[in-house]
Design a protein around this motif. Structure first.
Motif, mmCIF file in Angstrom:
data_model
loop_
_atom_site.group_PDB
_atom_site.id
_atom_site.type_symbol
_atom_site.label_atom_id
_atom_site.label_comp_id
_atom_site.label_asym_id
_atom_site.label_seq_id
_atom_site.Cartn_x
_atom_site.Cartn_y
_atom_site.Cartn_z
ATOM 1 N N LEU A 28 0.828 -1.204 0.000
ATOM 2 C CA LEU A 28 0.000 0.000 0.000
ATOM 3 C C LEU A 28 0.868 1.262 0.000
ATOM 4 N N GLY A 29 1.883 1.285 0.870
ATOM 5 C CA GLY A 29 2.760 2.453 0.948
ATOM 6 C C GLY A 29 3.508 2.713 -0.352
ATOM 7 N N VAL A 30 4.059 1.656 -0.942
ATOM 8 C CA VAL A 30 4.783 1.800 -2.211
ATOM 9 C C VAL A 30 3.830 2.257 -3.305
ATOM 10 N N SER A 31 2.632 1.702 -3.318
ATOM 11 C CA SER A 31 1.643 2.079 -4.337
ATOM 12 C C SER A 31 1.279 3.559 -4.229
ATOM 13 N N ILE A 37 4.290 10.192 -7.006
ATOM 14 C CA ILE A 37 5.401 10.577 -7.894
ATOM 15 C C ILE A 37 4.910 10.687 -9.328
ATOM 16 N N TRP A 38 4.122 9.714 -9.778
ATOM 17 C CA TRP A 38 3.574 9.757 -11.138
ATOM 18 C C TRP A 38 2.718 10.994 -11.337
ATOM 19 N N PHE A 39 1.851 11.292 -10.363
ATOM 20 C CA PHE A 39 0.956 12.430 -10.476
ATOM 21 C C PHE A 39 1.714 13.749 -10.529
ATOM 22 N N LEU A 40 2.785 13.861 -9.750
ATOM 23 C CA LEU A 40 3.558 15.108 -9.721
ATOM 24 C C LEU A 40 4.441 15.281 -10.956
ATOM 25 N N THR A 41 4.849 14.176 -11.578
ATOM 26 C CA THR A 41 5.769 14.282 -12.717
ATOM 27 C C THR A 41 5.079 14.202 -14.071
ATOM 28 N N PRO A 43 1.243 13.900 -14.789
ATOM 29 C CA PRO A 43 -0.201 13.680 -14.556
ATOM 30 C C PRO A 43 -0.927 13.466 -15.878
ATOM 31 N N GLY A 44 -1.778 12.484 -15.903
ATOM 32 C CA GLY A 44 -2.553 12.221 -17.102
ATOM 33 C C GLY A 44 -1.801 11.433 -18.160
ATOM 34 N N GLY A 45 -0.511 11.198 -17.932
ATOM 35 C CA GLY A 45 0.279 10.432 -18.886
ATOM 36 C C GLY A 45 0.154 8.940 -18.628
ATOM 37 N N TYR A 46 1.052 8.189 -19.217
ATOM 38 C CA TYR A 46 1.084 6.735 -19.062
ATOM 39 C C TYR A 46 1.256 6.388 -17.591
#
Length: 89
Positions: A28-31, A37-41, A43-46
């Motif tokens: 859960l923590g890693v997810s 990180i994905w959202f900040l770098t 967002p909306g991408g792959y």
């Protein structure tokens, strides 16, 4: 099985369940971390965190089978049957 063997088996099974639940919290923590990180770098991408989340999910599945699945108790009768099978084979 005598009381000492039952106690050792119970301890082992409780430890396995505890380790499994600990792994779920780590997953859960890693997810969450990877998703942030994905959202900040990008967002909306792959959605690349799916690879790590999915891989850890597969590991959790097999660990759950090991912890909660059938056949987890090795008895003297199972050992004797295997010894007999090996002698014949």
């Amino acid at each position: 099985m005598d009381d000492a063997e039952l106690r050792a088996l119970a301890t082992k099974r409780i430890k396995a369940r505890s380790d499994f639940y600990h792994y779920l919290w780590v997953w859960l923590g890693v997810s969450i971390l990877l998703t942030v990180i994905w959202f900040l770098t990008t967002p909306g991408g792959y959605f690349w965190p799916a690879w790590a989340i999915g891989g850890m999910g597969i590991a959790a599945f097999f660990q759950a089978i090991s912890v909660f699945g059938p056949g987890g108790v090795i008895t003297d009768s199972k050992i004797d049957a295997e010894v007999e099978r090996l002698k014949r084979g």
